[in-house]
Write a protein that holds these residues in place. Structure first.
Motif, PDB file in Angstrom:
ATOM      1  N   LEU A 178       0.812  -1.222   0.000  1.00  0.00           N
ATOM      2  CA  LEU A 178       0.000   0.000   0.000  1.00  0.00           C
ATOM      3  C   LEU A 178       0.838   1.262   0.000  1.00  0.00           C
ATOM      4  N   THR A 179       2.137   1.132   0.328  1.00  0.00           N
ATOM      5  CA  THR A 179       2.991   2.325   0.416  1.00  0.00           C
ATOM      6  C   THR A 179       3.259   2.953  -0.951  1.00  0.00           C
ATOM      7  N   GLN A 180       2.857   2.260  -2.022  1.00  0.00           N
ATOM      8  CA  GLN A 180       3.034   2.829  -3.365  1.00  0.00           C
ATOM      9  C   GLN A 180       1.866   3.735  -3.760  1.00  0.00           C
ATOM     10  N   PHE A 181       0.810   3.763  -2.934  1.00  0.00           N
ATOM     11  CA  PHE A 181      -0.403   4.498  -3.302  1.00  0.00           C
ATOM     12  C   PHE A 181      -0.558   5.783  -2.490  1.00  0.00           C
ATOM     13  N   PRO A 182      -1.185   6.794  -3.090  1.00  0.00           N
ATOM     14  CA  PRO A 182      -1.561   7.975  -2.306  1.00  0.00           C
ATOM     15  C   PRO A 182      -2.658   7.613  -1.301  1.00  0.00           C
ATOM     16  N   SER A 183      -2.785   8.445  -0.271  1.00  0.00           N
ATOM     17  CA  SER A 183      -3.721   8.169   0.829  1.00  0.00           C
ATOM     18  C   SER A 183      -5.133   7.857   0.354  1.00  0.00           C
ATOM     19  N   ALA A 184      -5.623   8.651  -0.600  1.00  0.00           N
ATOM     20  CA  ALA A 184      -7.011   8.471  -1.042  1.00  0.00           C
ATOM     21  C   ALA A 184      -7.206   7.072  -1.630  1.00  0.00           C
ATOM     22  N   GLU A 185      -6.183   6.584  -2.328  1.00  0.00           N
ATOM     23  CA  GLU A 185      -6.270   5.245  -2.930  1.00  0.00           C
ATOM     24  C   GLU A 185      -6.224   4.166  -1.840  1.00  0.00           C
ATOM     25  N   VAL A 186      -5.377   4.361  -0.821  1.00  0.00           N
ATOM     26  CA  VAL A 186      -5.319   3.408   0.295  1.00  0.00           C
ATOM     27  C   VAL A 186      -6.682   3.339   0.970  1.00  0.00           C
ATOM     28  N   ARG A 187      -7.250   4.507   1.199  1.00  0.00           N
ATOM     29  CA  ARG A 187      -8.545   4.579   1.871  1.00  0.00           C
ATOM     30  C   ARG A 187      -9.623   3.874   1.040  1.00  0.00           C
ATOM     31  N   ARG A 188      -9.620   4.143  -0.256  1.00  0.00           N
ATOM     32  CA  ARG A 188     -10.628   3.537  -1.132  1.00  0.00           C
ATOM     33  C   ARG A 188     -10.484   2.015  -1.153  1.00  0.00           C
ATOM     34  N   ARG A 189      -9.241   1.538  -1.296  1.00  0.00           N
ATOM     35  CA  ARG A 189      -9.016   0.084  -1.349  1.00  0.00           C
ATOM     36  C   ARG A 189      -9.415  -0.588  -0.041  1.00  0.00           C
ATOM     37  N   THR A 190      -9.110   0.091   1.081  1.00  0.00           N
ATOM     38  CA  THR A 190      -9.430  -0.489   2.388  1.00  0.00           C
ATOM     39  C   THR A 190     -10.938  -0.549   2.592  1.00  0.00           C
ATOM     40  N   MET A 191     -11.623   0.529   2.218  1.00  0.00           N
ATOM     41  CA  MET A 191     -13.083   0.554   2.382  1.00  0.00           C
ATOM     42  C   MET A 191     -13.753  -0.466   1.465  1.00  0.00           C
ATOM     43  N   ASP A 192     -13.287  -0.538   0.203  1.00  0.00           N
ATOM     44  CA  ASP A 192     -13.864  -1.506  -0.743  1.00  0.00           C
ATOM     45  C   ASP A 192     -13.617  -2.932  -0.254  1.00  0.00           C
ATOM     46  N   GLY A 193     -12.394  -3.198   0.205  1.00  0.00           N
ATOM     47  CA  GLY A 193     -12.047  -4.542   0.683  1.00  0.00           C
ATOM     48  C   GLY A 193     -12.874  -4.915   1.894  1.00  0.00           C
ATOM     49  N   ARG A 194     -13.031  -3.973   2.802  1.00  0.00           N
ATOM     50  CA  ARG A 194     -13.823  -4.245   3.999  1.00  0.00           C
ATOM     51  C   ARG A 194     -15.273  -4.568   3.639  1.00  0.00           C
ATOM     52  N   GLY A 254       3.183  -5.785   6.160  1.00  0.00           N
ATOM     53  CA  GLY A 254       3.282  -4.829   7.266  1.00  0.00           C
ATOM     54  C   GLY A 254       3.735  -3.463   6.785  1.00  0.00           C
ATOM     55  N   ALA A 255       3.594  -3.218   5.470  1.00  0.00           N
ATOM     56  CA  ALA A 255       4.116  -1.983   4.869  1.00  0.00           C
ATOM     57  C   ALA A 255       3.128  -0.831   5.044  1.00  0.00           C
ATOM     58  N   GLN A 256       3.518   0.149   5.827  1.00  0.00           N
ATOM     59  CA  GLN A 256       2.683   1.349   5.963  1.00  0.00           C
ATOM     60  C   GLN A 256       3.554   2.540   6.369  1.00  0.00           C
ATOM     61  N   TYR A 257       3.240   3.686   5.799  1.00  0.00           N
ATOM     62  CA  TYR A 257       3.786   4.969   6.223  1.00  0.00           C
ATOM     63  C   TYR A 257       2.764   5.588   7.178  1.00  0.00           C
ATOM     64  N   PRO A 258       3.126   6.662   7.877  1.00  0.00           N
ATOM     65  CA  PRO A 258       2.125   7.343   8.707  1.00  0.00           C
ATOM     66  C   PRO A 258       0.876   7.720   7.913  1.00  0.00           C
ATOM     67  N   THR A 259       1.062   8.130   6.663  1.00  0.00           N
ATOM     68  CA  THR A 259      -0.098   8.493   5.840  1.00  0.00           C
ATOM     69  C   THR A 259      -0.952   7.266   5.511  1.00  0.00           C
ATOM     70  N   THR A 260      -0.284   6.103   5.316  1.00  0.00           N
ATOM     71  CA  THR A 260      -1.013   4.856   5.052  1.00  0.00           C
ATOM     72  C   THR A 260      -1.838   4.495   6.285  1.00  0.00           C
ATOM     73  N   TRP A 261      -1.182   4.576   7.456  1.00  0.00           N
ATOM     74  CA  TRP A 261      -1.853   4.255   8.728  1.00  0.00           C
ATOM     75  C   TRP A 261      -3.097   5.135   8.906  1.00  0.00           C
ATOM     76  N   ALA A 262      -2.920   6.425   8.631  1.00  0.00           N
ATOM     77  CA  ALA A 262      -4.037   7.367   8.809  1.00  0.00           C
ATOM     78  C   ALA A 262      -5.173   7.052   7.833  1.00  0.00           C
ATOM     79  N   ALA A 263      -4.811   6.637   6.617  1.00  0.00           N
ATOM     80  CA  ALA A 263      -5.835   6.305   5.626  1.00  0.00           C
ATOM     81  C   ALA A 263      -6.607   5.054   6.050  1.00  0.00           C
ATOM     82  N   ILE A 264      -5.895   4.093   6.620  1.00  0.00           N
ATOM     83  CA  ILE A 264      -6.546   2.867   7.122  1.00  0.00           C
ATOM     84  C   ILE A 264      -7.518   3.248   8.241  1.00  0.00           C
TER      85      ILE A 264
END
Ligand SMILES: [Zn+2]
Length: 241
Positions: A97-113, A132-142
């Motif tokens: 997920l660290t390759q994606f911008p926050s909005a994409e992480v958020r969208r993928r997480t919501m869709d997956g959920r 286990g790959a996450q940046y602070p921005t990834t964590w916040a998007a999750i």
């Protein structure tokens, strides 16, 4: 500002700030349990064997599910649920997920959920980012997708093809409250990644061996949700690319 826009603003900005900071790395349980987690399934030939080993000792575990796999193997997901285990999200697929911008992480997480909850027929609250790959921005998007990031305190490196005793020996460091990373599957091209050939050892046998070693040390294995009943999560900063 319309009410829906206000709610969206609160969900995206205020709620993440008030949620507990950090990723779940271990637990402080009120009894002698270690948390078993299984990633990258469901997988025919892996998941059933792990389920059999858990059933033999009456243990529960948390399964971090890949949605694409659950779609292909709904029967195995049903078996996990029917056996009383906890279902959690590992992603739509296994890409970092660290390759994606926050909005994409958020969208993928919501869709997956949403899709996993539809398939499982129950709510899902834990999310473990692939590798286990996450940046602070990834964590916040999750977090803004309404999920809690769960990592681990211990691993046995069961993605390597080694003799079972060698892999199982790495669980010697597991203590009361540890969260142990294990696998009932192995992510591959169907999950959007190429991590080489899958190990060939019997994942049920590995689980059986580790469960036996834990029992000798007075530790019962439990899902994260069950371990937290009467206990509490231990969170910490966890960032890797
Ligand atoms: Zn994984």
């Amino acid at each position: 500002m319309p009410a829906t826009a206000v709610r969206r603003l609160v969900r995206r900005t205020i709620l993440p700030l008030t949620a507990p900071i950090g990723s779940v790395r271990s637990v402080r349980p009120n009894r002698d349990v270690a948390v078993l987690t299984y990633d990258d399934g469901p997988q025919p030939g892996g998941t059933e064997r792990v389920l059999a080993a858990l059933a033999e000792v009456g243990a529960t575990a948390t399964f971090f599910i890949l949605v694409g796999r659950a779609r292909r193997h709904p029967g195995l997901l049903a078996d996990v649920i029917a056996a009383g285990h906890e279902v959690a999200l590992h992603g739509i697929n296994h890409v970092r997920l660290t390759q994606f911008p926050s909005a994409e992480v958020r969208r993928r997480t919501m869709d997956g959920r949403k899709e996993l909850e539809d398939l499982a027929g129950q709510q899902v609250r834990w999310f473990r980012p692939p590798y286990g790959a996450q940046y602070p921005t990834t964590w916040a998007a999750i977090r803004s997708a309404g999920m809690a990031s769960v990592v681990w305190s211990d691993e046995v490196q069961d993605w390597q093809d080694q003799p079972i005793p060698v892999i199982a020996a790495r669980a010697a460091r597991v203590r009361r409250g540890s969260v142990l990373l294990m696998h009932d599957g192995y992510a591959d091209a169907s999950d959007g990644v190429d991590d080489g050939p899958a190990p060939t050892f019997d994942r049920g046998e590995l689980s059986r061996r580790i469960l036996g070693d834990l029992a000798e040390r007075g530790l019962h294995a439990s899902s994260l949700g069950n371990a937290l009943a009467g206990g509490r999560a231990v969170r910490g900063a966890w960032f890797r690319s």
